[in-house]
Write a protein that holds these residues in place. Sequence first.
Motif, PDB file in Angstrom:
ATOM      1  N   ASP A 191       0.838  -1.192   0.000  1.00 42.31           N
ATOM      2  CA  ASP A 191       0.000   0.000   0.000  1.00 42.31           C
ATOM      3  C   ASP A 191       0.878   1.247   0.000  1.00 42.31           C
ATOM      4  O   ASP A 191       2.089   1.192   0.240  1.00 42.31           O
ATOM      5  N   VAL A 192       0.241   2.396  -0.206  1.00 39.36           N
ATOM      6  CA  VAL A 192       0.968   3.663  -0.202  1.00 39.36           C
ATOM      7  C   VAL A 192       1.661   3.892   1.136  1.00 39.36           C
ATOM      8  O   VAL A 192       2.771   4.444   1.184  1.00 39.36           O
ATOM      9  N   THR A 235       2.499   1.597  -6.835  1.00 40.38           N
ATOM     10  CA  THR A 235       3.424   0.733  -7.559  1.00 40.38           C
ATOM     11  C   THR A 235       4.869   1.212  -7.561  1.00 40.38           C
ATOM     12  O   THR A 235       5.783   0.389  -7.604  1.00 40.38           O
ATOM     13  N   SER A 236       5.105   2.522  -7.529  1.00 43.24           N
ATOM     14  CA  SER A 236       6.490   2.973  -7.637  1.00 43.24           C
ATOM     15  C   SER A 236       7.293   2.605  -6.392  1.00 43.24           C
ATOM     16  O   SER A 236       8.460   2.211  -6.488  1.00 43.24           O
ATOM     17  N   ARG A 253      -0.954   3.181 -11.498  1.00 45.26           N
ATOM     18  CA  ARG A 253      -1.108   3.226 -10.039  1.00 45.26           C
ATOM     19  C   ARG A 253       0.151   3.754  -9.334  1.00 45.26           C
ATOM     20  O   ARG A 253       0.503   3.325  -8.239  1.00 45.26           O
ATOM     21  N   THR A 254       0.813   4.710  -9.989  1.00 45.95           N
ATOM     22  CA  THR A 254       1.937   5.417  -9.374  1.00 45.95           C
ATOM     23  C   THR A 254       1.424   6.715  -8.777  1.00 45.95           C
ATOM     24  O   THR A 254       0.790   7.504  -9.480  1.00 45.95           O
ATOM     25  N   LEU A 314      11.682   3.999 -11.399  1.00 43.53           N
ATOM     26  CA  LEU A 314      11.790   2.935 -10.399  1.00 43.53           C
ATOM     27  C   LEU A 314      11.404   1.585 -10.995  1.00 43.53           C
ATOM     28  O   LEU A 314      11.960   0.552 -10.599  1.00 43.53           O
ATOM     29  N   ALA A 315      10.476   1.574 -11.937  1.00 43.78           N
ATOM     30  CA  ALA A 315      10.160   0.315 -12.621  1.00 43.78           C
ATOM     31  C   ALA A 315      11.384  -0.201 -13.375  1.00 43.78           C
ATOM     32  O   ALA A 315      11.658  -1.413 -13.382  1.00 43.78           O
TER      33      ALA A 315
END
Length: 377
Positions: free
Chosen positions: A270-271, A285-286, A331-332, A360-361
């Motif tokens: 989660d964030v 996601t990041s 979802r970043t 970051l991906a």
Amino acid sequence: MTPVTAARGLDTSQAALAEAPLPPADPEELQPALLASTAARIADRAEAMGLTQWFWGEGVVLQGMLRLAEATGTPARPFVAAFVDRHLREGVGLDHVNHLAPGAACADLYGMTQQEHYADGCRRLLHWLRHAPEVTRAPGGALEHWPGGVWADTAFMAGTFLIHCGLHTGRPELVAEAGEQILAHAGVLQHPGTGLYAHGSHEGRTIWCFWGRANAWTALAAVEYLEAAGAGADPDMGDRMRETSDRIRALLRRQLLALADHQPAHGVWDVLVDGQPENRGILETSGTAGIAAAMFRAAALGIEPERLRAAAWRALAGLHPYVAEDGTLTRTSAGTVLQLVPFGYSVIRNDTIQPWGQGLALHAYAAALTDRARHRP
């Protein structure tokens, strides 16, 4: 520092609206060809974003592209040198520590080419860091994001520049300085009980919100330092480097094991990574990408390899479905200022492409490719 206690009343309205997580990929299907092709789409999409600023998101993209080139054994994308060359030619505006982030790529380009204009660019950034009045420090020595506030972001944005500049310009004292910054940031931001990192401090008080990207930035800075130390970047500092490395290694181990303990079954944190009720189920996601990259690289350094490789592959498998066909990491979350209460993180938009998400991906897929190469049957 005195921790700030969140308000007693919890607002779970946004958590109740969270989308269900996408089913994760099968980690066994994430083989080198698929990892490389996915990473190429991510990099293509980053190039197509129209990145023009010398700033932190761009710096993360540039570093990610160089990490991918290293992992695939291919030349660096021309985009990297073209971006750095244009800014060095036109002049780099500096007024915040985040402007140091692209300097890591500048230092790497000097290491690859020995072209003097890259070394000169590094010197200009160092001069600004040393002498600019806007560069302030907390009482323990940590570079501040803003006066009165230490943020986890700075450990990566300034730390990776110092490390790469030190490595490629023959200045081991810069690598040592980065290690001191990592420890100073940990002294403010790493929770003494959980081992997780807070986003930042405000007016000298740590705000104990365990933001995902904060944990990504600090963990990646730590592995960058440990890799540099292992490469013998500071041979003349002997005991000092060993002591710093041992301390950072212990802090990183504690942090990454705590993150593994808090990882959802589907892989994507989660964030806020500790399951805080107002943010539960609001995936980001990041942060997951950065944490996965750090876990792969920490495992390669011998830090809990079995446990961390398993968590890293779980994270990458969970992340993979969020890479859209056009290469966007969905979802970043958007650029996020320090929130004084946990609820603030539940309302940060995450519906647009962000350069730090793409960057970051790239770090994550590059680290996964390296891990596959290291563990071939």
